[in-house]
Design a protein around this motif. Structure first.
Motif, PDB file in Angstrom:
ATOM      1  N   LYS A   1     -15.622  -2.157  -1.377  1.00  0.00           N
ATOM      2  CA  LYS A   1     -16.054  -1.991  -0.038  1.00  0.00           C
ATOM      3  C   LYS A   1     -15.337  -1.455   1.069  1.00  0.00           C
ATOM      4  N   ARG A   2     -14.218  -1.393   0.972  1.00  0.00           N
ATOM      5  CA  ARG A   2     -13.204  -1.093   2.003  1.00  0.00           C
ATOM      6  C   ARG A   2     -13.556   0.410   2.230  1.00  0.00           C
ATOM      7  N   PHE A   3     -13.709   1.253   1.152  1.00  0.00           N
ATOM      8  CA  PHE A   3     -13.857   2.575   0.691  1.00  0.00           C
ATOM      9  C   PHE A   3     -14.632   3.348   0.545  1.00  0.00           C
ATOM     10  N   PHE A   4     -15.251   2.690   0.025  1.00  0.00           N
ATOM     11  CA  PHE A   4     -16.788   2.334  -0.551  1.00  0.00           C
ATOM     12  C   PHE A   4     -17.558   4.113  -0.412  1.00  0.00           C
ATOM     13  N   ASP A   5     -16.199   4.831  -0.004  1.00  0.00           N
ATOM     14  CA  ASP A   5     -16.897   6.456  -0.210  1.00  0.00           C
ATOM     15  C   ASP A   5     -15.846   7.214  -0.751  1.00  0.00           C
ATOM     16  N   ALA A   6     -15.373   6.857  -1.433  1.00  0.00           N
ATOM     17  CA  ALA A   6     -14.081   7.191  -2.420  1.00  0.00           C
ATOM     18  C   ALA A   6     -14.840   7.876  -4.006  1.00  0.00           C
ATOM     19  N   SER A   7     -14.238   9.010  -4.515  1.00  0.00           N
ATOM     20  CA  SER A   7     -14.800   9.246  -5.606  1.00  0.00           C
ATOM     21  C   SER A   7     -14.000   8.078  -6.700  1.00  0.00           C
ATOM     22  N   HIS A   8     -13.386   7.749  -6.446  1.00  0.00           N
ATOM     23  CA  HIS A   8     -12.733   6.811  -7.906  1.00  0.00           C
ATOM     24  C   HIS A   8     -12.024   5.158  -7.045  1.00  0.00           C
TER      25      HIS A   8
ATOM     26  N   GLU B   1       1.020  -1.123   0.166  1.00  0.00           N
ATOM     27  CA  GLU B   1       0.078  -0.289  -0.161  1.00  0.00           C
ATOM     28  C   GLU B   1       0.740   1.231  -0.187  1.00  0.00           C
ATOM     29  N   SER B   2       0.448   1.835  -0.294  1.00  0.00           N
ATOM     30  CA  SER B   2       1.115   3.144  -0.560  1.00  0.00           C
ATOM     31  C   SER B   2       0.191   5.015   0.094  1.00  0.00           C
ATOM     32  N   ALA B   3       0.702   5.876  -0.252  1.00  0.00           N
ATOM     33  CA  ALA B   3      -0.688   7.651   0.101  1.00  0.00           C
ATOM     34  C   ALA B   3       0.208   8.431  -0.928  1.00  0.00           C
ATOM     35  N   LEU B   4      -0.464   9.012  -1.128  1.00  0.00           N
ATOM     36  CA  LEU B   4       0.304  10.046  -2.048  1.00  0.00           C
ATOM     37  C   LEU B   4      -1.329  11.268  -2.153  1.00  0.00           C
ATOM     38  N   THR B   5      -0.479  12.697  -1.929  1.00  0.00           N
ATOM     39  CA  THR B   5      -1.521  13.773  -1.241  1.00  0.00           C
ATOM     40  C   THR B   5      -1.224  14.684  -2.795  1.00  0.00           C
ATOM     41  N   VAL B   6      -1.940  15.649  -3.182  1.00  0.00           N
ATOM     42  CA  VAL B   6      -1.833  16.386  -5.023  1.00  0.00           C
ATOM     43  C   VAL B   6      -2.928  17.585  -4.679  1.00  0.00           C
ATOM     44  N   LYS B   7      -2.384  18.416  -4.034  1.00  0.00           N
ATOM     45  CA  LYS B   7      -3.766  19.612  -3.985  1.00  0.00           C
ATOM     46  C   LYS B   7      -4.864  18.802  -2.923  1.00  0.00           C
ATOM     47  N   LYS B   8      -4.739  18.625  -2.804  1.00  0.00           N
ATOM     48  CA  LYS B   8      -5.382  17.903  -1.310  1.00  0.00           C
ATOM     49  C   LYS B   8      -6.623  16.774  -1.990  1.00  0.00           C
TER      50      LYS B   8
ATOM     51  N   CYS C   1      -5.711   2.093  -7.484  1.00  0.00           N
ATOM     52  CA  CYS C   1      -5.815   3.309  -7.225  1.00  0.00           C
ATOM     53  C   CYS C   1      -6.795   4.368  -6.447  1.00  0.00           C
ATOM     54  N   THR C   2      -7.233   4.582  -5.464  1.00  0.00           N
ATOM     55  CA  THR C   2      -8.487   4.854  -4.926  1.00  0.00           C
ATOM     56  C   THR C   2      -8.332   6.272  -4.700  1.00  0.00           C
ATOM     57  N   ARG C   3      -9.337   6.919  -4.588  1.00  0.00           N
ATOM     58  CA  ARG C   3      -8.935   8.619  -4.571  1.00  0.00           C
ATOM     59  C   ARG C   3     -10.479   9.167  -4.073  1.00  0.00           C
ATOM     60  N   TYR C   4     -10.215  10.092  -3.332  1.00  0.00           N
ATOM     61  CA  TYR C   4     -10.947  11.084  -2.658  1.00  0.00           C
ATOM     62  C   TYR C   4     -10.157  11.957  -2.746  1.00  0.00           C
ATOM     63  N   PHE C   5     -11.381  13.338  -3.944  1.00  0.00           N
ATOM     64  CA  PHE C   5     -11.184  13.882  -4.732  1.00  0.00           C
ATOM     65  C   PHE C   5     -11.102  15.643  -3.388  1.00  0.00           C
ATOM     66  N   GLY C   6     -10.206  15.959  -3.029  1.00  0.00           N
ATOM     67  CA  GLY C   6     -10.250  17.355  -2.685  1.00  0.00           C
ATOM     68  C   GLY C   6      -9.963  18.339  -2.861  1.00  0.00           C
ATOM     69  N   GLY C   7     -10.970  18.994  -4.006  1.00  0.00           N
ATOM     70  CA  GLY C   7     -11.472  20.141  -4.431  1.00  0.00           C
ATOM     71  C   GLY C   7     -11.488  21.028  -5.378  1.00  0.00           C
ATOM     72  N   THR C   8     -10.029  20.532  -5.442  1.00  0.00           N
ATOM     73  CA  THR C   8      -9.146  20.919  -6.554  1.00  0.00           C
ATOM     74  C   THR C   8      -8.695  20.617  -7.970  1.00  0.00           C
ATOM     75  N   LEU C   9      -9.930  20.777  -9.080  1.00  0.00           N
ATOM     76  CA  LEU C   9      -8.842  20.251 -10.107  1.00  0.00           C
ATOM     77  C   LEU C   9      -7.742  20.274 -10.667  1.00  0.00           C
ATOM     78  N   LEU C  10      -7.764  18.906 -11.396  1.00  0.00           N
ATOM     79  CA  LEU C  10      -5.909  18.846 -11.615  1.00  0.00           C
ATOM     80  C   LEU C  10      -5.537  18.736 -13.083  1.00  0.00           C
TER      81      LEU C  10
END
Length: 209
Positions: A41-48, A9-16, A92-101
């Protein structure tokens, strides 16, 4: 072939936006899709939940899961290809931070997420190997075991009864040397019974020794 052992596993933050990477071994498309479903199922609330997988038989698939076409699944697959690994899925699971990349930013983020995950994974090499069944008396077992391990063999399913019976697995390139050493240390009493071939995790350090 080279693949992974266990999960990574890994984690990365890009513009929130938060990207959570996951990789595991998948020998079939069914196994790959099951791993994907577990992440969903684990990250059911993720954007993608974007993914790619590549099997050793040449089959590969990827998905952008709602991201702009070509910005997620393909970069993940490119990371897998660059790593040289097969029989693997990366999600790769993404939680959208509000800023378009933007398309370029997304592609770079998904590639980096996948690459970081692959670099965190434990790699193993599976090589064509021969499997034998070996039965020996107790007084010869210690010498035989030492010789087999030095020759790069893996000892499996040892059963201790009147004698000791175990399976030994050795890469094709090391088999002749291993059997010769086994014969020498047991004074010809060891007569391994050939069982078959398989892909096995073998230490490459012992090849040719």
């Amino acid at each position: 072939m080279t693949t992974v052992k266990g999960d990574a596993e890994s984690a990365l933050t890009v513009k929130k936006s938060r990207f959570l990477g996951f990789a595991c071994r998948a020998e079939t498309e069914r196994q790959a899709l099951d791993a994907l479903e577990t992440r969903r199922k684990r990250f059911f609330d993720a954007s993608h939940h974007c993914y790619a997988y590549m099997l050793d038989n040449g089959v590969s698939r990827f998905s952008d899961d709602g991201e702009p076409s070509g910005t997620a699944g393909r970069p993940i697959l490119e990371a897998i290809t660059k790593s040289g690994l097969t029989d693997i899925i990366v999600v790769c699971t993404r939680y959208f931070g509000g800023t378009l990349l933007g398309a370029g930013g997304l592609a770079r983020a998904y590639f980096q997420c996948a690459w970081d995950t692959l670099m965190a994974a434990r790699k193993i090499e599976l090589v064509p190997s021969l499997t034998y069944r070996l039965t020996l008396p107790y007084d010869l077992w210690a010498r035989a075991l030492n010789a087999l391990k030095k020759a790069g063999c893996i000892i499996e399913d040892a059963v201790y009864s009147e004698n000791i019976t175990a399976k030994i697995c050795v890469s094709e390139g090391s088999a002749e040397n291993a059997l010769r050493q086994l014969k020498e240390v047991t004074m010809g009493q060891a007569v391994p019974e050939f069982i078959g071939t398989k892909l096995a995790e073998i230490s490459r350090d012992s090849e040719g020794h």
